[in-house]
Design a protein around this motif. Structure first.
Motif, PDB file in Angstrom:
ATOM      1  N   UNK A 142       0.802  -1.217   0.000  1.00 26.25           N
ATOM      2  CA  UNK A 142       0.000   0.000   0.000  1.00 26.25           C
ATOM      3  C   UNK A 142       0.834   1.266   0.000  1.00 26.25           C
ATOM      4  N   UNK A 143       0.127   2.388   0.081  1.00 31.81           N
ATOM      5  CA  UNK A 143       0.801   3.686  -0.013  1.00 31.81           C
ATOM      6  C   UNK A 143       1.779   3.911   1.137  1.00 31.81           C
ATOM      7  N   UNK A 144       1.438   3.385   2.344  1.00 35.53           N
ATOM      8  CA  UNK A 144       2.340   3.551   3.480  1.00 35.53           C
ATOM      9  C   UNK A 144       3.669   2.861   3.258  1.00 35.53           C
ATOM     10  N   UNK A 145       3.619   1.610   2.782  1.00 33.41           N
ATOM     11  CA  UNK A 145       4.850   0.874   2.503  1.00 33.41           C
ATOM     12  C   UNK A 145       5.607   1.517   1.342  1.00 33.41           C
ATOM     13  N   UNK A 146       4.878   1.980   0.329  1.00 30.85           N
ATOM     14  CA  UNK A 146       5.553   2.603  -0.810  1.00 30.85           C
ATOM     15  C   UNK A 146       6.302   3.863  -0.396  1.00 30.85           C
ATOM     16  N   UNK A 147       5.673   4.682   0.462  1.00 29.03           N
ATOM     17  CA  UNK A 147       6.339   5.903   0.926  1.00 29.03           C
ATOM     18  C   UNK A 147       7.606   5.574   1.729  1.00 29.03           C
ATOM     19  N   UNK A 148       7.479   4.578   2.627  1.00 31.97           N
ATOM     20  CA  UNK A 148       8.650   4.190   3.425  1.00 31.97           C
ATOM     21  C   UNK A 148       9.746   3.621   2.526  1.00 31.97           C
ATOM     22  N   UNK A 149       9.345   2.819   1.548  1.00 32.42           N
ATOM     23  CA  UNK A 149      10.331   2.226   0.641  1.00 32.42           C
ATOM     24  C   UNK A 149      11.044   3.307  -0.180  1.00 32.42           C
ATOM     25  N   UNK A 150      10.297   4.306  -0.663  1.00 33.37           N
ATOM     26  CA  UNK A 150      10.909   5.380  -1.440  1.00 33.37           C
ATOM     27  C   UNK A 150      11.921   6.152  -0.602  1.00 33.37           C
ATOM     28  N   UNK A 151      11.599   6.383   0.669  1.00 35.28           N
ATOM     29  CA  UNK A 151      12.549   7.067   1.553  1.00 35.28           C
ATOM     30  C   UNK A 151      13.819   6.247   1.734  1.00 35.28           C
ATOM     31  N   UNK A 152      13.665   4.922   1.965  1.00 34.63           N
ATOM     32  CA  UNK A 152      14.831   4.054   2.118  1.00 34.63           C
ATOM     33  C   UNK A 152      15.649   3.984   0.825  1.00 34.63           C
TER      34      UNK A 152
END
Length: 212
Positions: A142-152
């Motif tokens: 979902x969007x939460x995991x995608x945002x965290x992944x993009x930051x990493x």
């Protein structure tokens, strides 16, 4: 004169044997047998340990290749990883049999990305084997995991957890022990997860557990 009163001489009394004494003898024999058994077992364990000097095998993640990392329109993620796991047997007289129903799982922030199995094989003494395990998965991203992944991904530090579960039997000559389960958790920090690009391992950490 009437004869003097004569007292009856009491007969000797022999008490009956109590069943309690028999029980005590049986209990004493059982305790002696148990003590001897423990001593023999302890001596055998000491002999095996002093002769064979058993050591736990070690496992390390040597590499991670990304074959597919595709986010779908429905926010699901399809992944295909190729994980290289090195198993080292440091024992000169002991072998290991890796049985069925093993598992290897790659997770990102507690979300399972892909999973696979270890091969079933017999590892000889003083042997090092590198297993290449293909792992596939479809997971919610979902969007939460995608945002965290993009930051990493921007920082080049993507945390992953590789969890290995392996049923193992120890082999001493022709004698095979009962099966026990080895658990290995490998914390990885990689610089990217782009398909076709070399993945660099920035940091690793390992923890082990054994269930008999």
């Amino acid at each position: 004169m009437p004869p003097p009163h004569r007292r009856n001489v009491p007969r000797s009394y022999q008490p009956k044997k109590s069943s309690t004494s028999c029980c005590c003898k049986c209990l004493c024999c059982c305790c002696c047998f148990l003590l001897i058994f423990v001593l023999v077992l302890g001596g055998l364990a000491f002999y095996v340990y002093s002769v064979y000097k058993p050591k736990m095998p070690t496992y390390t993640v040597e590499g991670l290749d990304v074959k597919n990392f595709d986010v779908q329109d429905d926010f699901s993620l399809k992944t295909v990883f190729l994980v290289s796991v090195k198993a080292e047997n440091p024992n000169a007289h002991l072998g290991f049999i890796y049985g069925k129903h093993s598992s290897v799982v790659v997770t990102y922030t507690d979300s399972v990305l892909s999973s696979g199995e270890l091969p079933n094989f017999h590892q000889e003494p003083l042997n090092t084997t590198v297993m290449k395990i293909e792992m596939r998965g479809v997971s919610e991203f979902g969007s939460g995991l995608q945002d965290a992944f993009e930051e990493n991904k921007k920082t080049g530090r993507i945390p992953l957890l590789v969890k290995v579960k392996a049923p193992v039997n120890v082999v001493m000559g022709k004698v095979e022990s009962r099966e026990f389960i080895v658990y290995v958790n490998c914390s990885l920090v990689v610089d990217n997860l782009q398909p076709g690009k070399k993945v660099g391992i920035v940091k690793t950490g390992y923890s082990f557990d054994v269930q008999f």
